[in-house]
Design a protein around this motif. Structure first.
Motif, short mmCIF file in Angstrom:
data_model
loop_
_atom_site.label_atom_id
_atom_site.label_comp_id
_atom_site.label_asym_id
_atom_site.label_seq_id
_atom_site.Cartn_x
_atom_site.Cartn_y
_atom_site.Cartn_z
N ARG A 116 0.83 -1.21 0.00
CA ARG A 116 0.00 0.00 0.00
C ARG A 116 0.86 1.26 0.00
O ARG A 116 0.53 2.24 -0.68
N TYR A 117 1.98 1.24 0.71
CA TYR A 117 2.83 2.43 0.76
C TYR A 117 3.48 2.70 -0.60
O TYR A 117 3.64 3.85 -1.01
N LEU A 118 3.86 1.63 -1.31
CA LEU A 118 4.51 1.80 -2.61
C LEU A 118 3.53 2.23 -3.70
O LEU A 118 3.89 2.95 -4.63
N THR A 119 2.29 1.80 -3.59
CA THR A 119 1.33 2.01 -4.68
C THR A 119 0.25 3.04 -4.37
O THR A 119 -0.32 3.61 -5.31
N GLY A 120 -0.05 3.25 -3.11
CA GLY A 120 -1.21 4.06 -2.75
C GLY A 120 -0.98 5.55 -2.87
O GLY A 120 0.05 6.07 -2.45
N GLY A 121 -1.96 6.24 -3.46
CA GLY A 121 -1.97 7.69 -3.45
C GLY A 121 -2.90 8.16 -2.35
O GLY A 121 -4.03 7.66 -2.22
N VAL A 122 -2.45 9.08 -1.50
CA VAL A 122 -3.25 9.52 -0.36
C VAL A 122 -3.54 11.01 -0.48
O VAL A 122 -2.85 11.75 -1.18
#
Length: 543
Positions: free
Chosen positions: A53-59
């Motif tokens: 999630r950290y590598l792929t997720g946009g927040v």
């Protein structure tokens, strides 16, 4: 002729410097311990899934792991209103998911709906549950949305650091992402391969489009010995978290590649069993319920020796439930307990304990003896238990150390309550005290010394209940901080959990990885993944 050659050399040097300044790319490789259990960002509950999630997720917003300040990401601004119940985001315009699907307020509404769907049991969504009633999203325009929760939520904006926005329209569902990388290949049990997301929105200060890496490969490797060996061979570029033993081994080979970022948020602690129905002697329960007894034990543990001998100096004496590394929430009035056996004996004397021939006796003449359980898979905990055994012998207490496999230990301390004292650690990924509600509420499942109380067993636990409720219901950060400071003071006074050490955040980083700046917050080494890159072969050879 010579002048022409000098000019040519200068031009070549400038060319090389320009190339170096814009060097980027490469495939970053490191290990995770297991396959991710999910690729659905709202269902993340394990470390491997969190890494994905950290590598792929946009927040919408991100807590800067270095400054610990909240920064805008896909939201350019936000505002909390309605007494902490409503948050309104203004979104970055003209952005796209990795598959080319446009990013709009509709995607935020869809993600919030997924997050708060009771049928999905989202661990991330748990932090947003503020009472009975529905969560409503109101799309104000294509790039503006307000979200209203049934009750006030403390630290509402920072909770969105964990919320990766999902596409409402993409047929690729969670595989369409807004973060710096997208998952390109996955061989279960072997590896995951990520390629750079060419639609990622961010640029660096030099105007370069991020991420700078071309790809990231995660190898599944549960064996730490093999992981360290592969790092030594240059087969992987970083180890995100090391224990002190592996740190020392790597330090001998190349000190430049190991990093100690200082005290982490994680803690190790000892506590006594105070469950009324626990299958242990009543007179021992009476010892464990005594504030003087717990404080005497806390004062008789030489934390400096634990730090020096068990952790090789890569830890700090712990003070309480919040590590000093947590810059906002730590109560700076509190200092580490001194190592003072005479003060400990004075406190014990107040409860009728007497030191007779080197053995501590209680008021009824019983020898003071108890066992400490810990998990056999943790050598540092075994060593701490042994050192505490030696420390407490100096005030006449006999300690028996019992090591168990982890499942057996958890069963003893959470189901059967068949133990006297225990040593275990907390891995704290969140800085906000809201994440510790289940530990400090007397009704909490993780209220380790006496969980699931129907009503508070003591006056100080009743006070902690009120303070924890107050801090979670107030939208005012100052009032929340004051309440949490008082909770820390009560823990310090009562010692229901005797805090031992905060381990340092240790990692290993290849000298070929540029822009790495390990920090104490997770993910320690790749928190700025979009700005990392590997030196080119020419740079490595010094050409």
């Amino acid at each position: 002729m010579k002048r022409a050659l000098r000019l040519l050399s200068c031009a070549a040097l400038v060319f090389v410097l320009v190339l170096s300044a814009f060097a980027q790319g490469g495939e970053l490789r490191f290990c995770i311990k297991s396959d991710p259990k999910t690729f659905n960002p709202v269902a993340v509950a394990d470390d491997a899934s969190e890494t994905v999630r950290y590598l792929t997720g946009g927040v919408l917003v991100r807590v800067n792991r270095q400054t610990q300040q909240l920064e805008p990401e896909l939201a350019t601004s936000w505002k909390i209103t309605n007494a902490g119940k409503t948050i309104t985001f203004t979104l970055r315009p003209n952005q796209y998911f990795s598959d080319g699907t446009p990013f709009t307020a509709e995607d935020v509404a869809f993600t919030v709906k997924q997050l708060t769907n009771p049928n999905l049991h989202s661990p991330t969504g748990d932090a947003f549950r503020s009472g009975t009633g529905d969560v409503t999203s109101k799309i104000l325009s294509g790039n503006k949305i307000s979200i209203t929760f049934p009750g006030a939520i403390a630290g509402l904006d920072r909770l969105f650091d964990q919320v990766a926005i999902m596409s409402a329209r993409s047929p690729k569902k969670e595989r369409a992402v807004l973060g710096p990388f997208f998952l390109a290949d996955h061989k279960p049990g072997s590896y995951l391969y990520f390629r750079k997301n060419n639609n990622y929105w961010k640029k660096d200060a030099q105007g370069r489009k991020l991420p700078l890496l071309d790809a990231v490969r995660l190898d599944i490797q549960p064996n730490r010995e093999i992981e360290v060996m592969r790092f030594r061979r240059g087969e992987i570029d970083l180890i995100n978290s090391l224990d002190s033993d592996f740190y020392a081994k790597l330090q001998q080979g190349s000190e430049a590649q190991v990093r100690d970022a200082g005290a982490s948020l994680d803690s190790e602690q000892l506590w006594f069993n105070q469950v009324p129905g626990a299958p242990i002697a009543d007179y021992k329960k009476a010892w464990f319920k005594s504030q003087n007894f717990r404080r005497a034990v806390a004062l008789s543990i030489n934390r400096a020796d634990l730090v020096r001998i068990v952790f090789g100096g890569h830890a700090q004496a712990a003070i309480g439930p919040t590590s000093p590394a947590n810059k906002f929430w730590f109560n700076t009035k509190l200092k580490a307990l001194p190592y003072d056996t005479q003060l400990a004996l004075n406190l014990l004397k107040q409860d009728g304990f007497q030191l007779q021939g080197g053995t501590l006796k209680d008021a009824q003449g019983r020898t003071v003896e108890f066992s400490i359980v810990t998990n056999s898979s943790s050598k540092p905990r075994e060593r701490m238990a042994t050192m505490i055994q030696q420390d407490l012998s100096r005030i006449g207490i006999k300690v028996n150390v019992v090591t168990l496999d982890f499942p057996s230990m958890i069963e003893r301390i959470t189901a059967k309550f068949n133990y006297e004292a225990a040593i275990l650690g907390f891995i704290n990924t969140e800085m906000d005290p809201n994440s510790q509600m289940t530990v400090w509420l007397s009704s909490g499942e993780n209220h380790a010394w006496n969980p699931n109380q129907k009503s508070p067993a003591t006056a100080w636990e009743a006070e902690m209940d009120k303070l924890m409720q107050a801090q979670t219901q107030s939208p005012d950060p100052k009032k929340r901080k004051a309440a949490w400071d008082r909770v820390q003071e009560i823990v310090y006074e009562q010692q229901p959990m005797i805090y031992l050490v905060n381990k340092n955040a240790l990692s290993a980083v290849s000298s070929n990885l540029v822009n790495a700046a390990p920090v104490v917050l997770r993910p320690q080494t790749y928190w700025n993944i979009d700005r990392l890159y590997l030196k080119s072969d020419a740079d490595r050879s010094g050409k």
